[in-house]
Motif scaffolding. Structure first.
Motif, mmCIF file in Angstrom:
data_model
loop_
_atom_site.group_PDB
_atom_site.id
_atom_site.type_symbol
_atom_site.label_atom_id
_atom_site.label_comp_id
_atom_site.label_asym_id
_atom_site.label_seq_id
_atom_site.Cartn_x
_atom_site.Cartn_y
_atom_site.Cartn_z
ATOM 1 N N ARG A 102 37.934 53.227 37.415
ATOM 2 C CA ARG A 102 36.523 52.956 37.094
ATOM 3 C C ARG A 102 36.296 52.814 35.593
ATOM 4 N NH1 ARG A 102 34.230 57.653 40.680
ATOM 5 N NH2 ARG A 102 35.646 57.185 42.356
ATOM 6 N N THR A 103 37.117 53.476 34.804
ATOM 7 C CA THR A 103 36.917 53.445 33.353
ATOM 8 C C THR A 103 37.712 52.349 32.659
ATOM 9 O OG1 THR A 103 38.677 55.075 33.058
ATOM 10 C CG2 THR A 103 36.419 55.912 33.271
ATOM 11 N N ARG A 104 38.634 51.758 33.352
ATOM 12 C CA ARG A 104 39.494 50.741 32.748
ATOM 13 C C ARG A 104 38.880 49.355 32.949
ATOM 14 N NH1 ARG A 104 45.890 49.718 34.133
ATOM 15 N NH2 ARG A 104 46.141 48.068 32.618
ATOM 16 N N THR A 105 38.676 48.634 31.868
ATOM 17 C CA THR A 105 38.070 47.300 31.969
ATOM 18 C C THR A 105 39.111 46.209 32.151
ATOM 19 O OG1 THR A 105 38.050 47.096 29.562
ATOM 20 C CG2 THR A 105 36.045 47.948 30.614
ATOM 21 N N GLU A 106 40.306 46.425 31.657
ATOM 22 C CA GLU A 106 41.369 45.422 31.770
ATOM 23 C C GLU A 106 42.002 45.489 33.163
ATOM 24 O OE1 GLU A 106 45.493 44.252 29.440
ATOM 25 O OE2 GLU A 106 44.773 46.303 29.381
ATOM 26 N N VAL A 107 42.217 44.310 33.770
ATOM 27 C CA VAL A 107 42.900 44.304 35.069
ATOM 28 C C VAL A 107 44.381 44.588 34.854
ATOM 29 C CG1 VAL A 107 41.224 42.783 36.201
ATOM 30 C CG2 VAL A 107 43.223 41.790 35.062
ATOM 31 N N PRO A 108 45.023 45.264 35.817
ATOM 32 C CA PRO A 108 46.430 45.634 35.641
ATOM 33 C C PRO A 108 47.455 44.529 35.889
ATOM 34 C CG PRO A 108 45.400 46.930 37.413
ATOM 35 C CD PRO A 108 44.385 45.966 36.915
ATOM 36 N N VAL A 109 47.057 43.402 36.492
ATOM 37 C CA VAL A 109 48.022 42.337 36.789
ATOM 38 C C VAL A 109 48.685 41.852 35.498
ATOM 39 C CG1 VAL A 109 46.394 40.382 36.654
ATOM 40 C CG2 VAL A 109 48.413 40.221 38.115
ATOM 41 N N ARG A 110 49.972 41.549 35.602
ATOM 42 C CA ARG A 110 50.712 40.955 34.485
ATOM 43 C C ARG A 110 51.395 39.707 35.023
ATOM 44 N NH1 ARG A 110 47.693 43.631 32.528
ATOM 45 N NH2 ARG A 110 47.894 45.229 30.909
ATOM 46 N N TYR A 111 50.806 38.552 34.725
ATOM 47 C CA TYR A 111 51.302 37.285 35.258
ATOM 48 C C TYR A 111 52.726 36.999 34.805
ATOM 49 C CZ TYR A 111 46.442 36.518 36.557
ATOM 50 O OH TYR A 111 45.193 36.649 37.106
ATOM 51 N N GLU A 112 53.059 37.350 33.565
ATOM 52 C CA GLU A 112 54.422 37.107 33.058
ATOM 53 C C GLU A 112 55.431 37.913 33.872
ATOM 54 O OE1 GLU A 112 52.272 39.229 30.813
ATOM 55 O OE2 GLU A 112 51.093 37.402 30.871
ATOM 56 N N ALA A 113 55.064 39.141 34.236
ATOM 57 C CA ALA A 113 55.960 39.990 35.027
ATOM 58 C C ALA A 113 56.113 39.438 36.445
ATOM 59 C CB ALA A 113 55.428 41.427 35.064
ATOM 60 N N GLY B 88 49.357 40.308 43.850
ATOM 61 C CA GLY B 88 48.714 40.438 42.552
ATOM 62 C C GLY B 88 47.214 40.232 42.547
ATOM 63 N N CYS B 89 46.628 39.973 43.702
ATOM 64 C CA CYS B 89 45.200 39.632 43.746
ATOM 65 C C CYS B 89 44.325 40.729 44.335
ATOM 66 C CB CYS B 89 44.994 38.346 44.552
ATOM 67 S SG CYS B 89 45.757 36.934 43.765
ATOM 68 N N GLY B 90 44.916 41.779 44.829
ATOM 69 C CA GLY B 90 44.127 42.877 45.383
ATOM 70 C C GLY B 90 43.802 43.866 44.284
ATOM 71 N N LEU B 91 44.403 45.037 44.362
ATOM 72 C CA LEU B 91 44.145 46.090 43.386
ATOM 73 C C LEU B 91 44.579 45.707 41.977
ATOM 74 C CD1 LEU B 91 45.225 49.175 45.512
ATOM 75 C CD2 LEU B 91 42.908 48.390 45.019
ATOM 76 N N ALA B 92 45.531 44.794 41.860
ATOM 77 C CA ALA B 92 45.992 44.367 40.535
ATOM 78 C C ALA B 92 44.964 43.500 39.816
ATOM 79 C CB ALA B 92 47.317 43.609 40.645
ATOM 80 N N GLY B 93 44.034 42.897 40.579
ATOM 81 C CA GLY B 93 42.943 42.142 39.966
ATOM 82 C C GLY B 93 43.275 40.729 39.526
ATOM 83 N N GLY B 94 44.404 40.189 39.992
ATOM 84 C CA GLY B 94 44.801 38.843 39.581
ATOM 85 C C GLY B 94 44.034 37.748 40.301
ATOM 86 N N ARG B 95 44.218 36.528 39.814
ATOM 87 C CA ARG B 95 43.572 35.360 40.399
ATOM 88 C C ARG B 95 44.629 34.497 41.086
ATOM 89 N NH1 ARG B 95 41.699 33.500 35.286
ATOM 90 N NH2 ARG B 95 41.818 31.450 36.218
#
Length: 160
Positions: free
Chosen positions: A92-103, A128-135
């Motif tokens: 809840r406090t983290r604004t950056e999504v955790p996904v790392r496309y390069e990884a 990468g699109c669920g909890l990781a927040g990727g597109r």
């Protein structure tokens, strides 16, 4: 020898048909397992979670890192690919999504080698699109480049 990504409504932990299969999913680099797609994986097989936890605990002396892949055999013709493509976890406090496309890109390249060696098809949720927040529009081309363009059959499962 390029193939299209197939899309189906169903359970990615139960891929149909004969032949070797790899079920691919994205894990975090924080040693956390217990939310998202991994819950379905753990309900089906204990080995992927146990292997991930051991891999994480030994990370000082092994290859556990963003972009790494751990292939875990769960049945005679089924493997689970634990792909480290998420830095930390969403909170809840983290604004950056955790996904790392390069990884994820690096992990998919390694997955391609594993799938080719096993002559396996690859099955996954929208990694990468669920909890990781990727597109998905950023991840789908990586799958096409590393897997389907190499002739590896890929099926992406959406839950009903």
């Amino acid at each position: 020898m390029s193939a299209e990504i197939g899309y189906e409504c169903g359970d990615a932990t139960r891929p149909p048909g004969p032949g070797p299969k790899i079920i691919a999913h994205v894990c975090n680099d924080a040693g956390r397992w217990g939310a998202g797609f991994v819950v379905a994986v753990s309900r089906r097989w204990p080995q992927p979670e146990a292997a991930y936890r051991e891999w994480y605990c030994g990370r000082q002396s092994n290859d556990f890192a963003l972009g790494a892949v751990q292939l875990v055999q769960t049945q005679d013709d089924v493997w689970v690919a634990n792909m480290i493509g998420q830095h930390g976890i969403r909170s809840r406090t983290r604004t950056e999504v955790p996904v790392r496309y390069e990884a994820i890109d690096q992990a998919l390249e390694s997955l391609s080698n594993h799938a080719s060696a096993l002559a396996a098809s690859v099955h996954m949720p929208r990694i990468g699109c669920g909890l990781a927040g990727g597109r998905w529009e950023r991840i789908e081309p990586l799958i096409a480049h590393h897997l389907t363009a190499q002739g590896i059959s890929v099926t992406v499962y959406d839950r009903p």
